[in-house]
Design an enzyme around this catalytic site. Structure first.
Site, PDB file in Angstrom:
ATOM      1  N   GLN A 108      59.582  67.060  11.624  1.00 57.59           N
ATOM      2  CA  GLN A 108      60.381  67.372  12.809  1.00 57.59           C
ATOM      3  C   GLN A 108      59.445  67.591  13.998  1.00 57.59           C
ATOM      4  OE1 GLN A 108      63.642  70.422  11.691  1.00 57.59           O
ATOM      5  NE2 GLN A 108      62.154  70.498  10.007  1.00 57.59           N
ATOM      6  N   VAL A 110      56.520  66.892  16.838  1.00 60.27           N
ATOM      7  CA  VAL A 110      56.301  65.778  17.792  1.00 60.27           C
ATOM      8  C   VAL A 110      54.842  65.759  18.256  1.00 60.27           C
ATOM      9  CG1 VAL A 110      58.712  65.765  18.565  1.00 60.27           C
ATOM     10  CG2 VAL A 110      57.097  67.300  19.696  1.00 60.27           C
ATOM     11  N   ASP A 111      53.959  66.408  17.429  1.00 64.54           N
ATOM     12  CA  ASP A 111      52.569  66.611  17.878  1.00 64.54           C
ATOM     13  C   ASP A 111      51.579  65.595  17.318  1.00 64.54           C
ATOM     14  OD1 ASP A 111      52.409  69.544  15.652  1.00 64.54           O
ATOM     15  OD2 ASP A 111      52.175  67.413  15.187  1.00 64.54           O
ATOM     16  N   HIS A 126      62.056  63.422  15.029  1.00 67.80           N
ATOM     17  CA  HIS A 126      62.388  63.857  16.387  1.00 67.80           C
ATOM     18  C   HIS A 126      61.472  63.253  17.433  1.00 67.80           C
ATOM     19  CE1 HIS A 126      64.502  67.597  14.499  1.00 67.80           C
ATOM     20  NE2 HIS A 126      65.244  66.509  14.443  1.00 67.80           N
ATOM     21  N   CYS A 134      61.930  55.134  29.204  1.00 70.44           N
ATOM     22  CA  CYS A 134      62.823  55.260  30.360  1.00 70.44           C
ATOM     23  C   CYS A 134      64.152  55.861  29.914  1.00 70.44           C
ATOM     24  CB  CYS A 134      63.070  53.869  30.974  1.00 70.44           C
ATOM     25  SG  CYS A 134      64.291  53.906  32.308  1.00 70.44           S
ATOM     26  N   CYS A 137      66.923  52.901  30.801  1.00 71.40           N
ATOM     27  CA  CYS A 137      67.024  51.619  30.064  1.00 71.40           C
ATOM     28  C   CYS A 137      66.319  51.680  28.720  1.00 71.40           C
ATOM     29  CB  CYS A 137      66.428  50.496  30.916  1.00 71.40           C
ATOM     30  SG  CYS A 137      64.624  50.558  31.042  1.00 71.40           S
ATOM     31  N   CYS A 153      60.487  54.287  35.910  1.00 74.32           N
ATOM     32  CA  CYS A 153      60.378  53.081  35.082  1.00 74.32           C
ATOM     33  C   CYS A 153      60.072  51.884  35.984  1.00 74.32           C
ATOM     34  CB  CYS A 153      61.713  52.882  34.361  1.00 74.32           C
ATOM     35  SG  CYS A 153      61.939  51.297  33.558  1.00 74.32           S
ATOM     36  N   THR A 194      59.313  75.112   8.133  1.00 75.16           N
ATOM     37  CA  THR A 194      60.481  74.907   8.982  1.00 75.16           C
ATOM     38  C   THR A 194      61.519  75.988   8.715  1.00 75.16           C
ATOM     39  OG1 THR A 194      62.269  73.380   9.632  1.00 75.16           O
ATOM     40  CG2 THR A 194      61.532  73.265   7.327  1.00 75.16           C
ATOM     41  N   ASN A 219      56.511  78.738   3.130  1.00 73.55           N
ATOM     42  CA  ASN A 219      56.819  79.403   4.392  1.00 73.55           C
ATOM     43  C   ASN A 219      56.506  80.890   4.210  1.00 73.55           C
ATOM     44  OD1 ASN A 219      58.152  80.533   6.687  1.00 73.55           O
ATOM     45  ND2 ASN A 219      59.480  78.728   6.774  1.00 73.55           N
TER      46      ASN A 219
HETATM   47  C1  BV8 Z   1      72.559  65.856  17.039  1.00 73.67           C
HETATM   48  C2  BV8 Z   1      62.218  67.618  19.382  1.00 73.67           C
HETATM   49  C3  BV8 Z   1      74.554  64.667  17.605  1.00 73.67           C
HETATM   50  C4  BV8 Z   1      62.098  68.030  20.799  1.00 73.67           C
HETATM   51  C5  BV8 Z   1      63.917  69.020  18.351  1.00 73.67           C
HETATM   52  C6  BV8 Z   1      75.600  70.288  12.763  1.00 73.67           C
HETATM   53  C7  BV8 Z   1      75.406  68.925  12.519  1.00 73.67           C
HETATM   54  C8  BV8 Z   1      74.736  68.116  13.454  1.00 73.67           C
HETATM   55  C9  BV8 Z   1      74.237  68.685  14.645  1.00 73.67           C
HETATM   56  C10 BV8 Z   1      74.446  70.041  14.874  1.00 73.67           C
HETATM   57  C11 BV8 Z   1      75.108  70.830  13.960  1.00 73.67           C
HETATM   58  N1  BV8 Z   1      75.158  72.092  14.473  1.00 73.67           N
HETATM   59  C12 BV8 Z   1      74.535  72.111  15.645  1.00 73.67           C
HETATM   60  C13 BV8 Z   1      74.100  70.877  15.936  1.00 73.67           C
HETATM   61  C14 BV8 Z   1      73.372  70.521  17.132  1.00 73.67           C
HETATM   62  C15 BV8 Z   1      71.872  70.631  16.953  1.00 73.67           C
HETATM   63  C16 BV8 Z   1      71.431  71.740  16.050  1.00 73.67           C
HETATM   64  O1  BV8 Z   1      71.160  71.527  14.871  1.00 73.67           O
HETATM   65  N2  BV8 Z   1      71.327  72.927  16.639  1.00 73.67           N
HETATM   66  C17 BV8 Z   1      70.836  74.083  15.919  1.00 73.67           C
HETATM   67  C18 BV8 Z   1      70.052  74.955  16.899  1.00 73.67           C
HETATM   68  C19 BV8 Z   1      72.017  74.815  15.310  1.00 73.67           C
HETATM   69  N3  BV8 Z   1      71.353  69.368  16.478  1.00 73.67           N
HETATM   70  C20 BV8 Z   1      71.114  68.414  17.399  1.00 73.67           C
HETATM   71  O2  BV8 Z   1      71.379  68.520  18.591  1.00 73.67           O
HETATM   72  C21 BV8 Z   1      70.525  67.108  16.880  1.00 73.67           C
HETATM   73  N4  BV8 Z   1      71.310  66.026  17.413  1.00 73.67           N
HETATM   74  O3  BV8 Z   1      73.068  66.365  16.103  1.00 73.67           O
HETATM   75  O4  BV8 Z   1      73.222  65.031  17.930  1.00 73.67           O
HETATM   76  C22 BV8 Z   1      74.576  63.212  17.732  1.00 73.67           C
HETATM   77  C23 BV8 Z   1      74.649  62.428  16.585  1.00 73.67           C
HETATM   78  C24 BV8 Z   1      74.698  61.071  16.727  1.00 73.67           C
HETATM   79  C25 BV8 Z   1      74.643  60.472  18.006  1.00 73.67           C
HETATM   80  C26 BV8 Z   1      74.538  61.270  19.141  1.00 73.67           C
HETATM   81  C27 BV8 Z   1      74.502  62.647  19.013  1.00 73.67           C
HETATM   82  C28 BV8 Z   1      69.120  66.880  17.445  1.00 73.67           C
HETATM   83  C29 BV8 Z   1      68.188  67.946  17.002  1.00 73.67           C
HETATM   84  C30 BV8 Z   1      66.750  67.599  17.417  1.00 73.67           C
HETATM   85  C31 BV8 Z   1      66.324  68.480  18.565  1.00 73.67           C
HETATM   86  N5  BV8 Z   1      64.892  68.271  18.846  1.00 73.67           N
HETATM   87  N6  BV8 Z   1      62.629  68.754  18.557  1.00 73.67           N
HETATM   88  C32 BV8 Z   1      61.066  69.102  20.984  1.00 73.67           C
HETATM   89  O5  BV8 Z   1      60.134  69.209  20.172  1.00 73.67           O
HETATM   90  O6  BV8 Z   1      61.193  69.849  21.968  1.00 73.67           O
HETATM   91  S1  BV8 Z   1      64.317  70.350  17.389  1.00 73.67           S
HETATM   92  C33 BV8 Z   1      62.943  71.338  17.113  1.00 73.67           C
HETATM   93  O7  BV8 Z   1      63.383  72.635  16.650  1.00 73.67           O
HETATM   94  C34 BV8 Z   1      62.054  70.905  15.979  1.00 73.67           C
HETATM   95  O8  BV8 Z   1      61.851  69.527  15.994  1.00 73.67           O
HETATM   96  C35 BV8 Z   1      62.755  71.387  14.737  1.00 73.67           C
HETATM   97  O9  BV8 Z   1      63.677  70.443  14.281  1.00 73.67           O
HETATM   98  C36 BV8 Z   1      63.578  72.543  15.240  1.00 73.67           C
HETATM   99  C37 BV8 Z   1      63.268  73.853  14.554  1.00 73.67           C
HETATM  100  O10 BV8 Z   1      61.966  74.071  14.587  1.00 73.67           O
HETATM  101  P1  BV8 Z   1      61.056  74.289  13.277  1.00 73.67           P
HETATM  102  O11 BV8 Z   1      60.210  73.071  13.186  1.00 73.67           O
HETATM  103  O12 BV8 Z   1      61.802  74.677  12.079  1.00 73.67           O
HETATM  104  O13 BV8 Z   1      60.212  75.486  13.828  1.00 73.67           O
HETATM  105  P2  BV8 Z   1      60.668  77.012  14.013  1.00 73.67           P
HETATM  106  O14 BV8 Z   1      59.798  77.600  15.062  1.00 73.67           O
HETATM  107  O15 BV8 Z   1      62.164  77.128  14.120  1.00 73.67           O
HETATM  108  O16 BV8 Z   1      60.282  77.602  12.600  1.00 73.67           O
HETATM  109  C38 BV8 Z   1      58.918  77.585  12.214  1.00 73.67           C
HETATM  110  C39 BV8 Z   1      58.893  77.980  10.756  1.00 73.67           C
HETATM  111  O17 BV8 Z   1      57.549  77.938  10.316  1.00 73.67           O
HETATM  112  C40 BV8 Z   1      59.405  79.393  10.520  1.00 73.67           C
HETATM  113  O18 BV8 Z   1      60.261  79.400   9.390  1.00 73.67           O
HETATM  114  C41 BV8 Z   1      58.128  80.178  10.232  1.00 73.67           C
HETATM  115  O19 BV8 Z   1      58.340  81.224   9.288  1.00 73.67           O
HETATM  116  C42 BV8 Z   1      57.255  79.116   9.619  1.00 73.67           C
HETATM  117  N7  BV8 Z   1      55.813  79.339   9.763  1.00 73.67           N
HETATM  118  C43 BV8 Z   1      55.152  80.011  10.739  1.00 73.67           C
HETATM  119  N8  BV8 Z   1      53.814  79.943  10.499  1.00 73.67           N
HETATM  120  C44 BV8 Z   1      53.655  79.191   9.365  1.00 73.67           C
HETATM  121  C45 BV8 Z   1      54.919  78.807   8.903  1.00 73.67           C
HETATM  122  N9  BV8 Z   1      55.089  78.050   7.800  1.00 73.67           N
HETATM  123  C46 BV8 Z   1      53.988  77.679   7.124  1.00 73.67           C
HETATM  124  N10 BV8 Z   1      52.720  78.007   7.507  1.00 73.67           N
HETATM  125  C47 BV8 Z   1      52.529  78.770   8.614  1.00 73.67           C
HETATM  126  N11 BV8 Z   1      51.278  79.098   8.982  1.00 73.67           N
HETATM  127 ZN    ZN Z   2      64.131  51.670  32.883  1.00 72.81          ZN
END
Ligand code: BV8
Ligand code: ZN
Length: 251
Positions: A108, A110-111, A126, A134, A137, A153, A194, A219
């Site tokens: 997930q 993007v780095d 992601h 763009c 387009c 673009c 995650t 985790n």
């Molecule tokens: C979509 C890219 C519809 C950009 C990201 C139900 C079904 C479908 C969708 C939804 C749904 N309910 C809600 C939704 C909407 C939404 C969603 O899920 N919202 C959540 C908040 C409830 N989903 C969407 O909008 C998705 N799109 O469904 O669109 C659609 C479908 C078809 C056609 C058109 C439209 C799109 C989601 C993608 C968003 N983009 N990233 C960017 O980077 O800015 S999301 C981003 O946050 C990440 O990519 C990742 O996915 C997410 C969570 O982050 P994590 O990676 O888990 O990181 P986090 O900080 O939360 O946790 C870190 C973990 O690591 C912790 O547990 C911690 O304890 C642990 N940790 C810490 N240190 C360590 C460690 N683990 C190991 N070692 C360590 N040292």
């Molecule tokens: Zn364009």
């Protein structure tokens, strides 16, 4: 420099299960990059961008309203990740790829740190900060920096944006299809670093569980997936993953 904590022992029955596994799938989140110095989303809510919620800023609506702010936030993140290195957890995952007949790494993040660590193939659910496209387009674009922010673009004059999936946007269909297919055939599914709250990515471990895959979570903290895990290895991935590879190689 504090001595790194020793890894908790890897359960022997997990080692045995991995030794006989044919198809292993790994899902990573921001936690695997934490030890490289990349703030996780949860840190970001308390860190430099605390005043902005990534779930607010990473949306098409925010880009429509404040394109320069969204562009600048992603440019800041791109510069941050350009300045960091993969950690031992990324390197261990690159090692793991050659230990199984079939190995799928999906992230997930993007780095691009998995690619930098040498992982042969990475499913970027992601997108990636390293690419722009763009917003109008969809053409991929080269320019990163220009007077105007966001740049425009060359083909249609639309605004450029990072090639990442924002909230409310669909995931790349081909990538999601391959990720779902791999999860539906998995013998072992490792969910690493995650919080398992963002869908549809978080649903992939459920796909694996439904076909009887062994679910391993790595985790330091519990997540909604923890109760479903066969093994929950509590600790940092940068410590646990190298220990997992070493134990596998010694077995
Ligand atoms: C979509 C890219 C519809 C950009 C990201 C139900 C079904 C479908 C969708 C939804 C749904 N309910 C809600 C939704 C909407 C939404 C969603 O899920 N919202 C959540 C908040 C409830 N989903 C969407 O909008 C998705 N799109 O469904 O669109 C659609 C479908 C078809 C056609 C058109 C439209 C799109 C989601 C993608 C968003 N983009 N990233 C960017 O980077 O800015 S999301 C981003 O946050 C990440 O990519 C990742 O996915 C997410 C969570 O982050 P994590 O990676 O888990 O990181 P986090 O900080 O939360 O946790 C870190 C973990 O690591 C912790 O547990 C911690 O304890 C642990 N940790 C810490 N240190 C360590 C460690 N683990 C190991 N070692 C360590 N040292
Ligand atoms: Zn364009």
């Amino acid at each position: 420099m504090t001595r790194p904590r020793p890894a908790p022992p890897i359960p022997s029955d997990l080692v045995e299960a991995l030794q006989s596994a044919e198809r292993v799938v790994v899902m990573t989140g921001a936690g695997v990059s934490a030890e490289s110095g990349v703030p996780t989303f949860r840190d970001a809510l308390t860190g430099l961008w605390a005043k902005y919620d990534p779930r607010e800023l990473g949306t098409p609506e925010a880009f429509a309203r404040q394109p320069q702010l969204v562009w600048d936030w992603f440019a800041w993140r791109r510069e941050l990740v350009e300045g960091v290195k993969p950690n031992a957890g990324h390197r261990a995952l690159a090692e793991l790829a050659s230990r199984f007949p079939s190995f799928t790494l999906m992230t997930q993040n993007v780095d691009s740190l998995h690619q930098q660590a040498g992982s042969p193939e990475v499913l970027e659910l992601h997108g990636s900060l390293s690419r722009v496209r763009c917003h109008a387009c969809n053409r991929p674009a080269e320019t990163f920096d220009s007077e105007e922010r966001p740049p425009r673009c060359e083909a249609c004059g639309g605004l450029l944006r990072p090639d990442v999936v924002w909230f409310g946007e669909g995931l790349p269909a081909d990538v999601l299809e391959r990720a779902t297919q791999a999860s539906s055939e998995a013998d072992v599914f490792l969910s690493i670093g995650t919080s398992s709250v963002v869908y549809p990515a978080a649903a992939l471990s459920e796909v694996a569980i439904r076909v009887g895959a062994l679910l391993v979570e790595i985790n330091p903290d519990p997540t909604p997936m923890t109760p479903l895990a066969d093994y929950a290895l509590a600790g940092p991935s940068g410590i646990i993953l190298p220990a997992l590879v070493a134990t596998l190689d010694a077995a």
